[in-house]
Design an enzyme around this catalytic site. Structure first.
Site, PDB file in Angstrom:
ATOM      1  N   ASP A  75       1.774  25.884  68.818  1.00 15.76           N
ATOM      2  CA  ASP A  75       2.335  25.722  70.160  1.00 15.76           C
ATOM      3  C   ASP A  75       3.777  26.230  70.148  1.00 15.76           C
ATOM      4  OD1 ASP A  75       3.016  23.466  68.524  1.00 15.76           O
ATOM      5  OD2 ASP A  75       3.668  22.362  70.299  1.00 15.76           O
ATOM      6  N   GLU A 140       3.468  20.324  68.237  1.00 17.74           N
ATOM      7  CA  GLU A 140       4.637  19.961  67.445  1.00 17.74           C
ATOM      8  C   GLU A 140       5.848  19.890  68.350  1.00 17.74           C
ATOM      9  OE1 GLU A 140       8.091  20.056  64.878  1.00 17.74           O
ATOM     10  OE2 GLU A 140       7.585  21.543  66.378  1.00 17.74           O
TER      11      GLU A 140
HETATM   12 ZN   LIG Z   1       8.662  24.588  64.924  1.00 18.87          ZN
END
Ligand SMILES: [Zn+2]
Length: 385
Positions: A75, A140
């Site tokens: 992501d 994340e």
């Molecule tokens: Zn990162």
């Protein structure tokens, strides 16, 4: 065996607009690539009522120990205003020796480097003793509730052993080779409200000014000597980030004063031990000044350290050999997914130069990308020697 080019793969990954929450098909794409070079893969989609659903990927090649794992995220943060970019952030382009695109740095290029390294390693080591695995999350940069944390719980339940984990986040401040991260400080934010009593500034005896009290409190907590730092950590530090006394009149003593502070703490403390210490001060000063207080805390992460071991030093040596710089073992910076992974495996973080991460025209130098691939390949070679 198909050899995978790191630049080609980095471009392919960047093309997916996988801004956190939206997978855009990138996990499935990487899964296919890994399958082609022999990995057994599993897409792990987690749901939790406190957050959005997230796709993660765990892939493993080999069935024996030791299991060397690479962890990262696919992501990316939003690109912001597209007009500020010199290229379309999701149509990566090479300019003057740099690949530009969202995720070029944090951290799709690092994933590409590792996958490329694996393909080269396999081309000369058809049989090796052990396993290589990848733990890739799609969350994340966001809530991180259905990401690596849940994958680690899943692996633990399945009794999947990981013997060492390399997290490929950008760790170098300026030059490739400068810094390995082996832990992080914890982070605790507090929002404090002091309730006094409102009144006329000409009759202070009839009021209790909370601004005077909050200044005393902030002075005292800022002056706490938490510790002097440790071999691996900077000293614990508190910073006041906001002071707010919402008062529209100049002749009124306010009733409420409010402040926010953040503490970055090392592994001599836990968020709870710090809360206790602070609460004692809030109580003491409030009592003395006949005021009341309310404190809300938010813990973003506890401090952690993954003790350097043989593999840590082997990796440090390889980085030095290739970059001619001996990387520092550091615990500086914000929090990372290693905080979850360390529950099941020792590990460290080493990736690209983080200068442009989350910025407009996020970029990776092609030379660094090549060298990082070389470093990862050498690490595999030495780990399985
Ligand atoms: Zn990162």
């Amino acid at each position: 065996m198909q050899k995978i080019n790191e630049l080609q793969l980095a471009k392919e990954l960047i093309k997916f607009p996988s801004v956190t929450k939206i997978d855009a098909g990138v996990i499935k794409f990487l899964e296919k690539k890994l399958k082609k070079i022999g990995f057994k893969t599993k897409i792990l989609e987690f749901r939790d009522k406190n957050s959005y659903p997230v796709k993660n990927l765990y892939a493993r090649l080999g069935t024996t120990s030791p299991n060397f794992c690479y962890a990262g995220h696919l992501d990316v943060v939003p690109p912001g205003n597209l007009n500020d970019w010199t290229v379309n952030p999701f149509k990566p382009a090479v300019k003057k020796g740099y690949l530009i695109g969202r995720g070029a740095n944090d951290m799709k290029s690092s994933i590409a480097a590792f996958v490329s390294a694996v393909s080269f390693f396999l081309s000369t080591n058809k049989k090796f003793n052990g396993s290589i695995s990848l733990l890739i999350t799609g969350d994340e940069e966001g809530d991180a509730i259905n990401g690596t944390k849940k994958v680690v719980e899943y692996l633990k339940k399945k009794k999947e052993r990981i013997n060492f984990c390399l997290v490929g986040e950008p760790t170098n401040p300026n030059k490739l080779g400068e810094m390995i991260k082996i832990g992080r400080r914890g982070s605790l934010t507090g929002n404090l409200k002091i309730f006094g009593s409102q009144g006329h500034v000409a009759y202070p005896q009839r009021a209790n000014n909370p601004s005077t009290i909050i200044v005393k409190v902030l002075k005292e907590i800022k002056e706490i000597k938490f510790d002097k730092g440790t071999k691996n950590f900077q000293p614990t530090n508190l910073e006041v980030t906001k002071i707010n006394i919402n008062n529209t009149a100049d002749n009124v003593i306010p009733g409420i004063a409010e402040a926010t502070f953040n503490i970055r703490f090392n592994d001599k403390h836990s968020s709870n031990s710090i809360k206790k210490k602070l609460n004692r001060i809030f109580s003491k000063i409030s009592k003395k000044n006949k005021s009341k207080f309310k404190i809300d805390y938010k813990v973003s992460g506890e401090a952690f350290l993954t003790k350097p071991n043989e593999t840590t030093f082997m990796i440090q040596n390889i980085i030095k050999k290739i970059t001619k710089i001996k990387p520092k073992l550091s615990t500086t910076g914000g929090t990372s997914d290693l905080r979850f992974i360390k529950k099941i495996s020792p590990g460290l973080e080493f990736g690209l130069v983080g200068k442009t991460m989350h910025k407009v025209d996020e970029a990776v130098s092609l030379k660094d990308l090549k060298n990082l691939t070389k470093i990862y390949q050498n690490i595999l070679q030495n780990y399985f020697k």
